[in-house]
Design a protein around this motif. Sequence first.
Motif, PDB file in Angstrom:
ATOM      1  N   SER A   1       0.835  -1.209   0.000  1.00 10.02           N
ATOM      2  CA  SER A   1       0.000   0.000   0.000  1.00 10.02           C
ATOM      3  C   SER A   1       0.861   1.247   0.000  1.00 10.02           C
ATOM      4  CB  SER A   1      -0.944  -0.013   1.204  1.00 10.02           C
ATOM      5  OG  SER A   1      -1.788  -1.146   1.177  1.00 10.02           O
ATOM      6  N   GLU A   2       1.960   1.204   0.738  1.00 10.95           N
ATOM      7  CA  GLU A   2       2.847   2.356   0.779  1.00 10.95           C
ATOM      8  C   GLU A   2       3.528   2.589  -0.566  1.00 10.95           C
ATOM      9  OE1 GLU A   2       3.149   4.490   3.171  1.00 10.95           O
ATOM     10  OE2 GLU A   2       1.729   3.411   4.447  1.00 10.95           O
ATOM     11  N   LEU A   3       3.856   1.505  -1.269  1.00 10.08           N
ATOM     12  CA  LEU A   3       4.462   1.653  -2.592  1.00 10.08           C
ATOM     13  C   LEU A   3       3.484   2.255  -3.584  1.00 10.08           C
ATOM     14  CD1 LEU A   3       6.406  -1.741  -2.863  1.00 10.08           C
ATOM     15  CD2 LEU A   3       7.359   0.529  -2.415  1.00 10.08           C
ATOM     16  N   VAL A   4       2.191   1.882  -3.467  1.00 15.32           N
ATOM     17  CA  VAL A   4       1.167   2.468  -4.341  1.00 15.32           C
ATOM     18  C   VAL A   4       1.009   3.952  -4.060  1.00 15.32           C
ATOM     19  CG1 VAL A   4      -1.281   2.437  -4.930  1.00 15.32           C
ATOM     20  CG2 VAL A   4      -0.031   0.284  -4.642  1.00 15.32           C
TER      21      VAL A   4
ATOM     22  N   SER B   1       3.216   5.943  -2.888  1.00 10.27           N
ATOM     23  CA  SER B   1       4.418   6.664  -3.328  1.00 10.27           C
ATOM     24  C   SER B   1       4.567   6.698  -4.837  1.00 10.27           C
ATOM     25  CB  SER B   1       5.671   6.018  -2.708  1.00 10.27           C
ATOM     26  OG  SER B   1       5.593   6.011  -1.302  1.00 10.27           O
ATOM     27  N   GLY B   2       3.722   5.951  -5.559  1.00 10.13           N
ATOM     28  CA  GLY B   2       3.768   5.985  -7.002  1.00 10.13           C
ATOM     29  C   GLY B   2       4.720   5.012  -7.643  1.00 10.13           C
ATOM     30  N   PHE B   3       5.272   4.092  -6.852  1.00  7.90           N
ATOM     31  CA  PHE B   3       6.198   3.124  -7.416  1.00  7.90           C
ATOM     32  C   PHE B   3       5.468   1.970  -8.113  1.00  7.90           C
ATOM     33  CE2 PHE B   3       8.636   5.131  -3.992  1.00  7.90           C
ATOM     34  CZ  PHE B   3       9.757   5.518  -4.691  1.00  7.90           C
ATOM     35  N   ILE B   4       4.238   1.750  -7.737  1.00 11.56           N
ATOM     36  CA  ILE B   4       3.436   0.685  -8.337  1.00 11.56           C
ATOM     37  C   ILE B   4       2.121   1.291  -8.814  1.00 11.56           C
ATOM     38  CG2 ILE B   4       2.277  -1.520  -7.933  1.00 11.56           C
ATOM     39  CD1 ILE B   4       4.326  -2.188  -5.847  1.00 11.56           C
ATOM     40  N   VAL B   5       1.701   0.888 -10.005  1.00  9.16           N
ATOM     41  CA  VAL B   5       0.435   1.378 -10.541  1.00  9.16           C
ATOM     42  C   VAL B   5      -0.711   0.743  -9.765  1.00  9.16           C
ATOM     43  CG1 VAL B   5      -0.982   1.615 -12.607  1.00  9.16           C
ATOM     44  CG2 VAL B   5       1.529   1.612 -12.806  1.00  9.16           C
ATOM     45  N   ASP B   6      -1.741   1.531  -9.524  1.00  9.38           N
ATOM     46  CA  ASP B   6      -2.848   1.065  -8.695  1.00  9.38           C
ATOM     47  C   ASP B   6      -3.538  -0.151  -9.304  1.00  9.38           C
ATOM     48  OD1 ASP B   6      -4.726   0.833  -6.760  1.00  9.38           O
ATOM     49  OD2 ASP B   6      -5.874   2.606  -7.316  1.00  9.38           O
ATOM     50  N   LYS B   7      -3.639  -0.186 -10.604  1.00 13.34           N
ATOM     51  CA  LYS B   7      -4.355  -1.292 -11.237  1.00 13.34           C
ATOM     52  C   LYS B   7      -3.577  -2.599 -11.159  1.00 13.34           C
ATOM     53  CE  LYS B   7      -2.555  -0.324 -15.879  1.00 13.34           C
ATOM     54  NZ  LYS B   7      -2.922  -0.036 -17.292  1.00 13.34           N
TER      55      LYS B   7
ATOM     56  N   PHE C   1      -1.935  -3.458  -8.521  1.00 14.96           N
ATOM     57  CA  PHE C   1      -1.863  -3.857  -7.112  1.00 14.96           C
ATOM     58  C   PHE C   1      -2.993  -4.809  -6.782  1.00 14.96           C
ATOM     59  CE2 PHE C   1      -3.278  -3.049  -2.730  1.00 14.96           C
ATOM     60  CZ  PHE C   1      -2.176  -3.553  -2.053  1.00 14.96           C
ATOM     61  N   LYS C   2      -2.677  -5.877  -6.108  1.00 16.35           N
ATOM     62  CA  LYS C   2      -3.659  -6.843  -5.675  1.00 16.35           C
ATOM     63  C   LYS C   2      -3.517  -7.059  -4.176  1.00 16.35           C
ATOM     64  CE  LYS C   2      -3.686  -9.378 -10.045  1.00 16.35           C
ATOM     65  NZ  LYS C   2      -3.489 -10.699 -10.704  1.00 16.35           N
ATOM     66  N   THR C   3      -4.633  -7.285  -3.520  1.00 18.30           N
ATOM     67  CA  THR C   3      -4.612  -7.529  -2.084  1.00 18.30           C
ATOM     68  C   THR C   3      -3.982  -8.881  -1.797  1.00 18.30           C
ATOM     69  OG1 THR C   3      -6.636  -6.228  -1.848  1.00 18.30           O
ATOM     70  CG2 THR C   3      -6.022  -7.675  -0.016  1.00 18.30           C
ATOM     71  N   LEU C   4      -2.979  -8.861  -0.912  1.00 22.17           N
ATOM     72  CA  LEU C   4      -2.285 -10.089  -0.563  1.00 22.17           C
ATOM     73  C   LEU C   4      -2.965 -10.779   0.609  1.00 22.17           C
ATOM     74  CD1 LEU C   4       1.425  -8.839  -0.782  1.00 22.17           C
ATOM     75  CD2 LEU C   4       0.100 -10.057  -2.523  1.00 22.17           C
ATOM     76  N   ASP C   5      -2.915 -12.077   0.603  1.00 18.69           N
ATOM     77  CA  ASP C   5      -3.459 -12.839   1.709  1.00 18.69           C
ATOM     78  C   ASP C   5      -2.528 -12.740   2.915  1.00 18.69           C
ATOM     79  OD1 ASP C   5      -5.540 -13.598   0.077  1.00 18.69           O
ATOM     80  OD2 ASP C   5      -4.517 -15.434  -0.603  1.00 18.69           O
TER      81      ASP C   5
END
Length: 310
Positions: free
Chosen positions: A2-5, A7-13, A15-19
């Motif tokens: 979530s922090e990487l998203v 900060s803009g390092f990972i595109v939101d689309k 990103f997937k929720t991890l178990d």
Amino acid sequence: MSELVKSGFIVDKDFKTLDFCEHCIIGKSHKQSFPKAKHVTNGILEYVHSDLWGSPSTPDNLAGPKYFVTFIDDFSKKVWIYFLKTKDEVFSKFREWKAEVETKTEKKVKCLRTDNGLEFCNKQFDDYCKKAGIKRHRTCTYTPQQNGVSERMNRTILTFGCTAYVHITEEKTGPRAIKGVFVGYPMGTKGYRVWIEEEGRCRTIRNVVFNEDELGPSPSAESEGTSDQGGEESSSSSNSSSDEEQDHEVDSERDHESESGDTETLDTYVLARDRERRHNVRPPSRYEDGNFVAYALNVIDDLEVQEPKS
């Protein structure tokens, strides 16, 4: 992630929720942060903080105690401090403090917050609080942050002792004040207790001027001052060690001789022969600054001198 998203390092689309990952928790576990405390009391003695400070290895103070216990009222922030020689005095001091404050305020102690030390957590203390209707709040193990009011007060007390100047009227031409260390307030007397290092005692006096920006000298200040010369002393430590060993051998020989001498009877002791000799014998004080010739001339005047017959 979530922090990487954010900060803009990972595109939101992407990103997937991890178990839940048990291995991540085991390998990266850390202590939880403490939020800002939110505690409100509506009257005095409703909530009391207490803690014990000290250890058996603590150097003795001027009166001998190694510990002190504090009782802090959460509403008025008033602090009571009692000095102890052993930990088992905490219970008796708590009863003494409780009887005093409840008599003065005509109110009852309702809740007591402490850590899990055995001086607070024992059958005698628990039974007394249960009988008096006092609720107990304790901290988690190795979590002093949950008793932060008492812990911060301990740090404040350890810096207690500013420089104080006590007014004196012993001599008109001498100094009008003597320097000391403020150590507290006497019970039942309107004044201050000040430790006077030159006299080696405490004075209870009213006429005192404080310098709150300067802490008084500690008992170890003199030893710390001599430690500044450690570089010079360390250079000669190797040479002095052999001298100390020789002195130790001489002392042991003297002790052996004294033990054997004790077995001798008084019949064999002769004062003129066995007494300890004086060293560096000086002439009378009025002749210290003169020479021995002048001393002899003054002595000869007192003698009867016979004139020659021829």
